[in-house]
Write an enzyme that holds these catalytic residues in place. Structure first.
Site, mmCIF file in Angstrom:
data_model
loop_
_atom_site.group_PDB
_atom_site.id
_atom_site.type_symbol
_atom_site.label_atom_id
_atom_site.label_comp_id
_atom_site.label_asym_id
_atom_site.label_seq_id
_atom_site.Cartn_x
_atom_site.Cartn_y
_atom_site.Cartn_z
ATOM 1 N N CYS A 90 0.856 -1.189 0.000
ATOM 2 C CA CYS A 90 0.000 0.000 0.000
ATOM 3 C C CYS A 90 0.888 1.233 0.000
ATOM 4 C CB CYS A 90 -0.934 -0.001 1.207
ATOM 5 S SG CYS A 90 -2.000 1.460 1.290
ATOM 6 N N GLY A 91 1.001 1.878 -1.149
ATOM 7 C CA GLY A 91 1.859 3.054 -1.260
ATOM 8 C C GLY A 91 1.298 4.257 -0.535
ATOM 9 N N HIS A 92 -0.020 4.500 -0.666
ATOM 10 C CA HIS A 92 -0.569 5.668 0.033
ATOM 11 C C HIS A 92 -0.467 5.470 1.543
ATOM 12 C CE1 HIS A 92 -4.439 3.651 1.083
ATOM 13 N NE2 HIS A 92 -4.610 4.672 1.895
ATOM 14 N N ASP A 252 -9.877 3.585 -5.083
ATOM 15 C CA ASP A 252 -8.797 4.371 -4.489
ATOM 16 C C ASP A 252 -8.992 5.832 -4.850
ATOM 17 O OD1 ASP A 252 -6.378 5.439 -3.559
ATOM 18 O OD2 ASP A 252 -5.289 3.609 -4.022
ATOM 19 N N GLY A 257 -0.442 4.482 -4.701
ATOM 20 C CA GLY A 257 1.015 4.475 -4.623
ATOM 21 C C GLY A 257 1.660 3.260 -5.251
#
Length: 333
Positions: A90-92, A252, A257
């Site tokens: 999970c980038g965010h 999203d 991300g």
């Protein structure tokens, strides 16, 4: 009465709930193992549902459990969760964790400089480089695990018609397809149709070779569909607007991300020489993504990627469950 404390952030519009207290230890010697344990544990999964589902959350909620890192080389470990389970990346969320780690004092930071927060996630070790000025977080740069292409130009028969998709890995596996292939544009008024298109692509790819991770089957399965519009390029490089439909139809709000890393792997040739991808979301927020190096991962040519964004605290909470409550959690949509 159980009590769970959280700190909530949003990254480019996408929520992220960090559980800071109340959860029992999750068994495992690595973060990847703890993800498997959490998914199989009813007590742990009940906490995910309690904090993610209505009435404390919503159908598009996202968050994490903090766990020990794999070794002393990282500052923390994390299990990411959403409405339907536990994700591999999970980038965010990594951007939000970097901001939280510095703002909470979990990681000592340079008040007028850059501080690296190293985080072990199920797909590997990632870094959130937190940029501060006068003691305040200004932005965060997310350095992901190596990203690479799994398939290009794959003709895919979906329940909504045949489309051509690309599949790539950025900590999770994503399918990319122009929204125009479904007669759509990435705008809020088309979000229900975009969800249907994203689900159709994921369904059609389920169980195929393109959806298989080449090195770790725990990372297999198409996590999300990235539907995108091509926009006029900026002086720095290409610009796209996207919506990532992940899990079972979640949307999203950010440009995604880890999905941006997957897009960068597909666009690596176009981004050679330092070009920057301006990656917009369905709500108008933006990440900036770039390829910063090449490598090999899982027997494939891969790229190192960095994504710039920022996260903002939205609240602190202490959630409880009254033992008399007949609705501990539900999802209407």
């Amino acid at each position: 009465m159980p009590r769970y404390t959280t700190v909530d952030y949003h990254t480019a519009g996408e929520p992220f709930r960090i559980v800071t207290g109340g959860l029992a230890e999750i068994a495992g010697t690595t973060v990847a193992q703890r993800r498997v344990t959490a998914a199989a544990s009813q007590p742990v999964d009940r906490v995910r549902q309690l904090l993610c589902h209505e009435p404390r959350g919503h159908a598009d909620m996202y968050g994490c459990f903090l766990v020990p890192p794999d070794d002393a080389g990282a500052d923390l470990g994390v299990l990411f969760w959403h409405r339907d389970g536990f994700s591999t990346a999970c980038g965010h969320g990594t951007i939000a964790l970097g901001a939280w780690a510095v703002e909470s004092g979990r990681v000592a930071a340079d008040p007028d400089g850059d501080t690296d927060v190293r985080i072990d996630v199920p797909s590997g070790r990632v870094t959130a480089r937190v940029h501060c000025r006068a003691g305040a977080v200004e932005s965060v740069t997310f350095r992901n695990v190596p990203s690479y292409v799994l398939a290009r130009g794959l003709r895919l028969a979906t329940e909504l018609g045949t489309v051509t998709v690309d599949v790539s890995y950025g900590g999770a596996i994503y399918a990319s397809v122009p929204a125009a292939a479904f007669g759509l544009t990435v705008t809020p008024d088309r979000h229900r149709e975009l969800i249907a298109a994203g689900r159709a692509v994921q369904l059609a790819l389920a169980g195929t070779e393109a959806a298989r991770h080449p090195g770790d089957d725990r990372l297999s399965g198409v996590y999300g569909t990235i539907l995108y519009d091509e926009l006029p390029a900026t002086e720095s490089g290409p610009r796209q607007r996207n919506v990532t439909v992940f899990a079972d139809g979640q949307v999203d709000r950010s440009p995604c991300g880890s999905g941006t890393s997957a897009r960068l792997a597909l666009l690596a040739d176009e981004l050679a020489g330092g070009a920057v991808l301006t990656h917009d979301s369905i709500v108008g927020s933006t990440f900036l993504g770039r390829v910063v190096g090449t490598t090999e991962a899982d027997g494939r040519p891969a790229v190192h990627t960095e994504i710039d964004g920022c996260a903002y605290r939205t609240g602190e909470h202490a959630f409880t469950l009254d033992p008399r409550d007949p609705l501990p959690g539900f999802v209407l949509r």
